[in-house]
Scaffold this active site. Structure first.
Site, PDB file in Angstrom:
ATOM      1  N   HIS A  84      40.031  39.763  43.148  1.00 10.60           N
ATOM      2  CA  HIS A  84      39.679  41.065  42.571  1.00 10.60           C
ATOM      3  C   HIS A  84      40.448  41.353  41.287  1.00 10.60           C
ATOM      4  O   HIS A  84      40.037  42.190  40.499  1.00 10.60           O
ATOM      5  CB  HIS A  84      39.795  42.199  43.603  1.00 10.60           C
ATOM      6  CG  HIS A  84      41.166  42.704  43.884  1.00 10.60           C
ATOM      7  ND1 HIS A  84      41.917  42.291  44.970  1.00 10.60           N
ATOM      8  CD2 HIS A  84      41.945  43.609  43.233  1.00 10.60           C
ATOM      9  CE1 HIS A  84      43.066  42.935  44.974  1.00 10.60           C
ATOM     10  NE2 HIS A  84      43.121  43.733  43.934  1.00 10.60           N
ATOM     11  N   ASP A 220      40.740  36.488  49.149  1.00  8.03           N
ATOM     12  CA  ASP A 220      40.893  37.182  47.865  1.00  8.03           C
ATOM     13  C   ASP A 220      41.861  36.454  46.916  1.00  8.03           C
ATOM     14  O   ASP A 220      42.973  36.906  46.680  1.00  8.03           O
ATOM     15  CB  ASP A 220      41.388  38.606  48.147  1.00  8.03           C
ATOM     16  CG  ASP A 220      41.198  39.533  46.953  1.00  8.03           C
ATOM     17  OD1 ASP A 220      40.958  39.027  45.837  1.00  8.03           O
ATOM     18  OD2 ASP A 220      41.296  40.758  47.140  1.00  8.03           O
ATOM     19  N   SER A 654      48.893  43.699  43.973  1.00 10.61           N
ATOM     20  CA  SER A 654      47.837  42.739  44.239  1.00 10.61           C
ATOM     21  C   SER A 654      48.123  41.450  43.519  1.00 10.61           C
ATOM     22  O   SER A 654      48.454  41.449  42.340  1.00 10.61           O
ATOM     23  CB  SER A 654      46.499  43.280  43.759  1.00 10.61           C
ATOM     24  OG  SER A 654      45.907  43.977  44.787  1.00 10.61           O
TER      25      SER A 654
HETATM   26  N1  ARG Z   1      42.062  47.685  47.903  1.00  8.38           N
HETATM   27  C1  ARG Z   1      42.526  46.604  47.084  1.00  8.38           C
HETATM   28  C2  ARG Z   1      43.193  47.178  45.840  1.00  8.38           C
HETATM   29  O1  ARG Z   1      43.511  48.307  45.805  1.00  8.38           O
HETATM   30  C3  ARG Z   1      41.431  45.648  46.767  1.00  8.38           C
HETATM   31  C4  ARG Z   1      40.378  46.140  45.830  1.00  8.38           C
HETATM   32  C5  ARG Z   1      39.281  45.189  45.484  1.00  8.38           C
HETATM   33  N2  ARG Z   1      38.299  45.039  46.506  1.00  8.38           N
HETATM   34  C6  ARG Z   1      37.178  45.806  46.654  1.00  8.38           C
HETATM   35  N3  ARG Z   1      36.397  45.559  47.650  1.00  8.38           N
HETATM   36  N4  ARG Z   1      36.855  46.764  45.826  1.00  8.38           N
HETATM   37  O2  ARG Z   1      43.105  46.804  44.707  1.00  8.38           O
HETATM   38  N1  GLU Z   2      44.635  46.020  46.052  1.00 12.73           N
HETATM   39  C1  GLU Z   2      45.766  46.639  45.445  1.00 12.73           C
HETATM   40  C2  GLU Z   2      46.012  46.169  44.015  1.00 12.73           C
HETATM   41  O1  GLU Z   2      45.140  45.792  43.320  1.00 12.73           O
HETATM   42  C3  GLU Z   2      46.932  46.428  46.309  1.00 12.73           C
HETATM   43  C4  GLU Z   2      46.757  47.270  47.463  1.00 12.73           C
HETATM   44  C5  GLU Z   2      47.704  48.431  47.443  1.00 12.73           C
HETATM   45  O2  GLU Z   2      47.439  49.436  46.789  1.00 12.73           O
HETATM   46  O3  GLU Z   2      48.736  48.253  48.099  1.00 12.73           O
HETATM   47  O4  GLU Z   2      47.074  46.260  43.486  1.00 12.73           O
END
Ligand code: ARG
Ligand code: GLU
Length: 719
Positions: A84, A220, A654
Site C-alpha cells: 500500500h 502487504d 507502515s
Molecule cells: N490501514 C493501513 C494504513 O493505515 C493500510 C491501508 C491500506 N490498505 C487499504 N485497504 N486501504 O495505512
Molecule cells: N497502515 C498504516 C500506515 O500506512 C499503519 C497503520 C497504523 O496507523 O498503525 O502507516
C-alpha cells in the site's frame, strides 16, 4: 506474606513487560530503554540499534515516499516496504494492457526495474540534542511571540551550519511542543526503482473490508531498489546509476515468532497526540470524526458502484478509494475505542488531579493552575471551527472538479493587472497542461458529477448558512434547490470538466480569457470554499492553536514535575523511533479470543471468486493444495501469513521492519487492529496491537509464487 508480595510484584512486572507504550528516540535508548528491552528478550545493545560511531540498524531504515517506512534488505540496496506504500507507483506503471496492480510485477533482471520519477527515500545519518542551543536567549518570562522569534532564528543558524559542515540535509525538529529540540542529518535518494509487487489480490487481499482488522491475510509488501551514482551518493535518475551499497542491511529470519517473543519496530511514526486534553479528544471522536465518516460513506458508495461496473474505473479510482476508505475506517475505530475506554472522562479526571496538584504547589509554579481551565475554554472555541473545516474539506473540496479548477487560480492571477509576463504565463500553461493529463488519467466524470450534487446538498442542509459561498446560493436559487440539476449544469458549462474543452481553452489562451476561469462555476465554488478556509477559519484556528501549543508545552513541563518517576516519550512527529513489545494475542470482547497469528488456511476460508477483495489467485491455490511452501513453512509445516504484537505504532510505521531479539526481520508492519486505533490519543495495552506480515509469507510469494528467487538470493537469510 513476604513471598506473596514478591510473587505479586513479579507477576505485575511480568504483565507490565508484555506491552510497553511508547515510541522512543533512538539516541536515548541506552539511557531509557536498553535494560528493559534486554529484560524482555533483546539480545542486542542500544548501540547496535543506533550509533554514530559504528554501522547500526538505523543505517538500513528509510522514510519511503511521503510518509511510509522502508528498510534495506540486501547489500545491493534492495528495499522492502508495504504494497500500500508502493501502490501509487505501481498504479502509475499500470494500464488496462499492463495491469501490474491486478497481475503483479516482477523484474527478472536489473534492466527490468522501473524508475519512478518523484519518488524519494530518505536515510537519517545521525541526530543530536540541540535543545540548549535552540533555547539560548529564551527566558521563562518573555512573551510567546518573542520566544518563537528567537527560536526561529536559532534554528535557522543551527541548520545552516550543520548542513554546510556535514554535506547532508540538516533539520531541527521540536519535541514535546517545543520543550526539546533535535537536529537530524539526512540524505535523500532520488532514483528509486520498482522491483517487485504481488498482485493486488495478494498485496491487498481483504481490501478495505479487512483493513484495520484482525484476523488478517494481506500480503502487504512491495520491493524497490535504491540507485546511486558511482560514488555511492544520491543522484537523479540515470541509466548509468548503480545499486546503493548500504552501511547495514537487515538479515531476514526464517525462524518465525511464538507468543511472548520480544519484537521491536523501527520506523517513522507520523503523528500522535497523547497529551491532548479530554475536551480535545471529545471534539475529534464525537464531533468531527462522525461528520467526516458520514460524508465519506457517500463518496465511497458512489465510487464503489462505478468501480464494480467497469474495470477501467476500478484502476482509475483504486488509490483514491483506498485513501478515503482508510481514513474513514480509522476514524470509526478511533471513536469506538475512545468510547469503550471511557477515555474522555478518564482524561478529564486526570486533568482535575493535575489541577489539584498545581494548586497545592502553586507557590512553585503559578502558571500550571491556569492550564486546565484555559484548555477547556480554548477547545470550546476551537470546536465549531473544526467542525466547519471538516464540512468544507470533506464535502465542498472533496469534489474533484472543484479542487482541480482551483489549480487555474494562478493563471488567472498572472493574467490580471496591467503588466503581464508572457514567459510566466506560458510556463503556467505548460504546467497546467501536464497537471490536466495527470488529473484526467484518473478521472471518471459521472462519479464526480453525482458526488457534487450529494455533497453540496448535505453541506447546504447541515452547515450554518453564513458558510455558503455566494455562488452556491446563486446556483441553488437558479435550480430551485434541485442539487442534481445544479450539478449537471456546473458540469455542462465548466471549462474544466472535459479534456477536450480544457485543451481548447488552453490552446488559444490570451490573458483576456482569464475571465472564463474566474466566472467558471467550478472555480467559483473552489474559490468560495478556499476563501472561507483562508479568511473565516484559518486565522481564528491559528490564534487558538498557537496558544494551545504553548499551553501544551507548559502542561508537559508540569506533568514531568508532577510525575518525576514517570518515563515520558514524545509524540510521534515523523522522526525515527523505536517501539517494542511482545508477540501477543488479545480479547476484543467478552467470550471472543483472537490468536496471534493467521495462516494460509484463512485465505482459502475467505475465498470468494465473486467478491473482488477475496479472489484467490489460481497459482496460490495450487501451492496451497500441494502444501508446496518450501523452506518458508513453520516447524509444523504450516504457512503463516500475519501476526500481531504489542508494539506501539501509528500511520507512517507502515513498511517498518518488525525485528526479533537479534535485530533480524521477522515481519513487516502494515496496520493496527481496529480495537486499538485510538492509540494515537490514548494507549490500551490490553487492546492495542500492531499487525505485521510474516516475512516468511513474503519470501514464499517472491520465491515460490512469483518465481523471483533471485531476489531472495541477494538477501542474507538466517535459518
Ligand atoms: N490501514 C493501513 C494504513 O493505515 C493500510 C491501508 C491500506 N490498505 C487499504 N485497504 N486501504 O495505512
Ligand atoms: N497502515 C498504516 C500506515 O500506512 C499503519 C497503520 C497504523 O496507523 O498503525 O502507516
Amino acid at each position: 506474606m513476604k513471598r506473596i508480595v514478591l510473587i505479586v510484584s513479579f507477576v505485575l512486572a511480568f504483565i507490565r513487560l508484555a506491552a510497553i507504550e511508547g515510541m522512543w528516540i533512538p539516541m536515548l535508548l541506552k539511557q531509557l530503554n536498553e535494560k528493559e528491552m534486554q529484560a524482555m528478550g533483546l539480545r542486542l545493545a542500544a548501540e547496535d540499534i543506533y550509533s554514530v560511531n559504528q554501522s547500526s540498524l538505523k543505517d538500513a531504515i528509510v522514510i519511503f515516499g511521503r510518509g511510509c517506512t522502508g528498510e534495506i534488505i540486501s547489500p545491493e540496496g534492495l528495499l522492502l516496504t508495504n504494497h500500500h506504500c508502493g501502490f501509487g507507483s505501481i498504479q502509475k506503471h499500470s494500464s488496462v494492457e499492463f495491469d501490474y496492480l491486478t497481475n503483479g510485477f516482477w523484474a527478472m533482471s536489473r534492466q527490468e526495474e522501473l524508475p519512478n520519477p518523484g519518488l524519494t527515500v530518505t536515510l537519517m545519518r545521525r541526530m543530536e540534542d540541540v535543545t540548549d542551543e535552540v533555547l539560548s536567549g529564551v527566558d521563562a518570562n518573555m512573551t510567546e511571540l518573542k520566544r518563537d522569534s528567537i527560536i526561529r532564528v536559532n534554528i535557522k543558524r543551527i541548520e545552516g551550519v550543520a548542513a554546510d559542515s556535514s554535506g547532508f540535509d540538516a533539520q531541527v525538529r521540536a519535541f514535546y511542543y517545543g520543550n526539546e529540540f533535535y537536529l537530524f542529518f539526512s540524505e535523500t535518494f532520488r532514483d528509486i526503482r520498482l522491483v517487485g509487487a504481488p498482485p493486488s489480490n495478494i498485496g491487498k487481499f481483504g481490501g478495505d473490508t479487512d483493513n484495520w482488522m484482525w484476523p488478517r491475510h494481506t500480503g502487504d509488501f512491495a520491493l524497490f531498489r535504491i540507485y546511486v551514482n558511482k560514488d555511492n551518493k544520491s543522484a537523479e535518475y540515470s541509466p548509468d546509476n548503480v545499486p546503493y551499497s548500504p552501511a547495514h542491511h537487515f538479515p531476514v529470519s526464517l525462524k518465525g515468532v511464538e507468543k511472548d517473543d520480544f519484537t521491536f519496530v523501527y520506523g517513522y511514526p507520523g503523528t500522535t497526540r497523547q497529551f491532548l486534553p479530554g475536551i480535545g479528544v471529545e471534539t475529534i471522536t464525537s464531533v468531527t470524526n462522525p461528520v467526516a465518516v458520514s460524508l465519506r460513506n457517500r463518496r465511497l458508495d458512489v465510487m464503489t458502484a462505478a468501480m464494480n461496473q467497469d474495470p477501467a474505473v476500478r484502476i482509475k479510482y483504486a488509490a483514491k478509494h483506498a485513501g478515503i476508505a482508510n481514513g474513514w475506517k480509522k476514524m470509526i475505530g478511533e471513536s469506538r475505542g475512545i468510547i469503550r475506554m471511557n477515555a474522555v472522562e478518564r482524561k478529564k479526571t486526570f486533568e482535575s488531579d493535575f489541577l489539584s496538584w498545581a494548586t497545592r504547589n502553586s507557590k512553585n509554579n503559578e502558571r500550571y493552575i491556569q492550564i486546565i481551565p484555559t484548555f477547556e475554554a480554548m477547545h470550546n472555541n476551537l470546536r465549531p471551527l473544526s467542525l466547519s473545516r471538516t464540512y468544507i474539506t470533506e464535502a465542498g473540496l472533496a469534489i474533484e472538479l472543484v479542487r482541480f479548477a482551483f489549480q487555474f487560480d494562478e493563471l488567472a492571477k498572472l493574467s490580471s493587472g496591467k503588466k503581464q509576463n508572457d514567459e510566466k504565463i506560458n510556463k503556467a500553461i505548460a504546467r497546467l497542461k501536464a497537471g490536466s493529463d495527470v488529473f484526467f488519467k484518473n478521472y471518471h466524470l459521472p462519479i464526480d458529477r453525482k458526488l457534487m450534487g450529494d455533497l453540496l446538498s448535505v453541506y447546504y442542509s447541515e452547515m450554518n448558512k453564513s458558510f455558503n459561498p455566494p455562488v452556491l446560493n446563486r446556483l441553488i436559487a437558479k435550480h430551485k434547490g434541485d442539487f442534481e440539476a445544479l450539478s449537471n449544469d456546473v458540469f455542462n458549462v465548466s471549462i474544466f470538466s472535459t479534456p477536450a474543452r480544457l485543451e481548447k481553452f488552453l490552446k488559444g489562451y490570451k490573458p483576456k480569457h482569464a475571465k472564463q476561469i474566474v466566472y467558471d462555476p467550478a472555480y467559483q465554488l473552489a474559490n468560495g470554499f478556499y476563501t472561507l478556509l483562508r479568511e473565516d477559519i484559518a486565522p481564528a484556528v491559528r490564534i487558538i492553536e498557537y496558544a494551545l501549543d504553548s499551553l501544551q508545552r507548559i502542561y508537559i513541563q508540569g506533568l514531568m514535575e508532577m510525575q518525576p518517576e514517570k518515563r515520558f516519550y514524545p509524540d510521534a512527529n515523523s522522526t525515527l523511533r523505536v517501539a517494542y513489545g511482545k508477540v501477543d494475542d488479545y480479547t476484543p470482547m467478552d467470550a471472543v479470543h483472537y490468536n496471534y497469528y493467521s495462516t494460509i488456511e484463512g485465505i482459502i476460508e475467505k475465498e470468494d471468486p465473486d467478491i473482488y477483495d477475496y479472489v484467490v489467485e489460481a497459482r496460490l491455490k495450487e501451492l496451497f493444495l500441494t502444501r508446496d511452501y518450501g523452506r518458508y513453512a513453520d516447524k509444523s509445516g504450516r504457512m503463516k501469513v500475519c501476526f500481531i504484537a504489542s508494539n506501539h505504532t501509528t500511520g507512517g510505521n507502515s513498511g517498518s521492519p518488525v525485528l526479533n531479539a537479534d535485530g533480524h526481520i521477522v515481519g513487516i508492519n502494515f496496520d493496527r487492529n481496529w480495537e486499538g486505533t485510538m492509540s494515537d490519543l490514548i494507549y490500551d495495552p490490553d487492546q492495542c496491537r500492531n499487525i505485521s506480515l510474516d516475512i516468511r509469507y513474503c519470501l514464499f510469494i517472491i520465491d515460490k509464487f512469483a518465481g523471483a528467487g533471485h531476489l531472495v538470493q541477494e538477501m542474507t537469510i538466517v535459518e
